[in-house]
Design a protein around this motif. Sequence first.
Motif, mmCIF file in Angstrom:
data_model
loop_
_atom_site.group_PDB
_atom_site.id
_atom_site.type_symbol
_atom_site.label_atom_id
_atom_site.label_comp_id
_atom_site.label_asym_id
_atom_site.label_seq_id
_atom_site.Cartn_x
_atom_site.Cartn_y
_atom_site.Cartn_z
ATOM 1 N N ASP A 94 67.699 58.458 26.978
ATOM 2 C CA ASP A 94 67.339 57.876 25.675
ATOM 3 C C ASP A 94 66.414 56.676 25.820
ATOM 4 O OD1 ASP A 94 68.805 59.784 24.352
ATOM 5 O OD2 ASP A 94 70.588 58.530 24.096
ATOM 6 N N ASP A 95 66.630 55.859 26.853
ATOM 7 C CA ASP A 95 65.805 54.666 27.014
ATOM 8 C C ASP A 95 64.356 55.020 27.304
ATOM 9 O OD1 ASP A 95 67.946 53.013 26.554
ATOM 10 O OD2 ASP A 95 68.408 52.691 28.668
ATOM 11 N N HIS A 96 64.140 55.989 28.205
ATOM 12 C CA HIS A 96 62.776 56.410 28.504
ATOM 13 C C HIS A 96 62.153 57.133 27.303
ATOM 14 C CE1 HIS A 96 63.823 55.831 32.841
ATOM 15 N NE2 HIS A 96 62.558 55.468 32.878
ATOM 16 N N ALA A 97 62.933 57.971 26.665
ATOM 17 C CA ALA A 97 62.405 58.759 25.547
ATOM 18 C C ALA A 97 61.957 57.872 24.396
ATOM 19 C CB ALA A 97 63.455 59.753 25.067
ATOM 20 N N ALA A 98 62.678 56.784 24.175
ATOM 21 C CA ALA A 98 62.382 55.924 23.029
ATOM 22 C C ALA A 98 60.973 55.349 23.102
ATOM 23 C CB ALA A 98 63.404 54.799 22.943
ATOM 24 N N LYS A 99 60.435 55.196 24.307
ATOM 25 C CA LYS A 99 59.088 54.645 24.470
ATOM 26 C C LYS A 99 58.011 55.702 24.299
ATOM 27 C CE LYS A 99 60.733 50.977 27.531
ATOM 28 N NZ LYS A 99 60.677 50.369 28.879
ATOM 29 N N GLY A 100 58.415 56.961 24.209
ATOM 30 C CA GLY A 100 57.461 58.030 23.962
ATOM 31 C C GLY A 100 56.923 58.651 25.234
ATOM 32 N N VAL A 101 56.027 59.622 25.031
ATOM 33 C CA VAL A 101 55.411 60.341 26.153
ATOM 34 C C VAL A 101 53.901 60.322 25.977
ATOM 35 C CG1 VAL A 101 57.382 61.831 26.622
ATOM 36 C CG2 VAL A 101 55.711 62.520 24.903
ATOM 37 N N VAL A 102 53.207 60.504 27.091
ATOM 38 C CA VAL A 102 51.744 60.518 27.039
ATOM 39 C C VAL A 102 51.230 61.621 27.949
ATOM 40 C CG1 VAL A 102 51.532 58.817 28.894
ATOM 41 C CG2 VAL A 102 49.651 59.116 27.297
ATOM 42 N N THR A 103 50.135 62.227 27.560
ATOM 43 C CA THR A 103 49.446 63.182 28.418
ATOM 44 C C THR A 103 47.966 63.144 28.094
ATOM 45 O OG1 THR A 103 49.585 65.420 29.344
ATOM 46 C CG2 THR A 103 49.519 65.244 26.941
ATOM 47 N N HIS A 104 47.157 63.717 28.996
ATOM 48 C CA HIS A 104 45.734 63.901 28.670
ATOM 49 C C HIS A 104 45.452 65.392 28.718
ATOM 50 C CE1 HIS A 104 44.770 64.335 33.007
ATOM 51 N NE2 HIS A 104 45.592 63.315 33.184
ATOM 52 N N LYS A 145 45.908 53.433 30.655
ATOM 53 C CA LYS A 145 45.949 52.279 29.763
ATOM 54 C C LYS A 145 47.046 52.443 28.714
ATOM 55 C CE LYS A 145 43.124 49.192 26.961
ATOM 56 N NZ LYS A 145 44.199 48.979 25.972
ATOM 57 N N VAL A 146 47.182 53.658 28.183
ATOM 58 C CA VAL A 146 48.248 53.922 27.209
ATOM 59 C C VAL A 146 49.614 53.698 27.857
ATOM 60 C CG1 VAL A 146 49.318 55.662 25.736
ATOM 61 C CG2 VAL A 146 46.825 55.532 25.893
ATOM 62 N N LEU A 147 49.759 54.150 29.100
ATOM 63 C CA LEU A 147 51.013 53.952 29.824
ATOM 64 C C LEU A 147 51.334 52.466 29.960
ATOM 65 C CD1 LEU A 147 50.651 56.604 32.689
ATOM 66 C CD2 LEU A 147 52.309 56.666 30.834
ATOM 67 N N GLN A 148 50.337 51.675 30.317
ATOM 68 C CA GLN A 148 50.545 50.237 30.483
ATOM 69 C C GLN A 148 50.880 49.563 29.163
ATOM 70 O OE1 GLN A 148 46.947 48.844 32.354
ATOM 71 N NE2 GLN A 148 47.263 50.059 34.212
ATOM 72 N N ASP A 149 50.225 50.006 28.096
ATOM 73 C CA ASP A 149 50.419 49.370 26.793
ATOM 74 C C ASP A 149 51.753 49.741 26.144
ATOM 75 O OD1 ASP A 149 47.951 48.239 27.092
ATOM 76 O OD2 ASP A 149 46.902 49.631 25.750
ATOM 77 N N THR A 150 52.231 50.956 26.397
ATOM 78 C CA THR A 150 53.398 51.460 25.659
ATOM 79 C C THR A 150 54.657 51.605 26.499
ATOM 80 O OG1 THR A 150 52.863 53.779 26.126
ATOM 81 C CG2 THR A 150 51.869 52.778 24.148
ATOM 82 N N GLY A 151 54.509 51.729 27.816
ATOM 83 C CA GLY A 151 55.665 52.030 28.653
ATOM 84 C C GLY A 151 56.118 53.470 28.526
ATOM 85 N N ALA A 152 55.270 54.318 27.936
ATOM 86 C CA ALA A 152 55.611 55.725 27.737
ATOM 87 C C ALA A 152 55.680 56.455 29.077
ATOM 88 C CB ALA A 152 54.579 56.385 26.831
ATOM 89 N N VAL A 153 56.231 57.663 29.055
ATOM 90 C CA VAL A 153 56.395 58.491 30.250
ATOM 91 C C VAL A 153 55.259 59.512 30.313
ATOM 92 C CG1 VAL A 153 57.899 60.108 31.466
ATOM 93 C CG2 VAL A 153 58.899 58.226 30.149
#
Length: 252
Positions: free
Chosen positions: A76-86, A145-153
């Motif tokens: 839940d903790d990781h999921a709450a920050k969202g996910v990112v892909t290109h 950059k999105v990863l750094q800004d959001t903490g997403a996975v």
Amino acid sequence: MEPNCPTSSNDYAADISSIRQAQVRIEPFAHRTPVLTSETLDSIAGRKLYFKCECFQKGGAFKFRGACNAIYSLDDDHAAKGVVTHSSGNHAAALALAAKLRGIPAYIVIPKNAPKCKVENVKRYDGQVIWSEPSMQSREDTANKVLQDTGAVLIHPYNDGRIISGQGTISLELLEQASEIDTLIVPISGGGLISGVALAAKAINPAIRIFAAEPMGADDAFQSKINGRITKLSEVNTIADGLRAFLGDLTW
């Protein structure tokens, strides 16, 4: 960012156990797709053919299986920050859809030259589109950059054990639906689909034959096998835009 989750002692990113776990994990969300046959094509081929129709999967492609497994594997903790892909293809839409089902953000980095219809698919599932330049370097830099800004996975389109395990659920279904199958022909691009399919199918039936199919104008996997190492082509020429990716270290 979480690791790619190797699950076995030989450092494969997935195995039959992780694939069976994925099947349980995605069962409430993914379709069990039909297997269709054609007497006309059987007569042309001179053998019995079976078609696993992943075009009827949620999101219109097999990619939903891996994306769904990856997202529902997160705590839940990781999921709450969202996910990112290109991605500009089916993985982008699949990840956005799976994230929407779990109620978490999906940040999708898309090159500016992506087809409008594919961008609309991401938006339809409430994915947050972030534009990049068409180059792979720009896509990766923007995603970082999105990863750094959001903490997403980061959820890679294919070079990820969770993705491979999700795609492998196709074999579990197919070999229940048509257990007499002795040969599989599977498209290969980045390799996430065929990696999962092969791992599961060979675990169920070690004698089964598996062929990877790719366009002659995008035969990097064939060249890689010949060279004994991942080989990237200087030019790719195929209308099959979903088969233009190159193998990753895990799928290799």
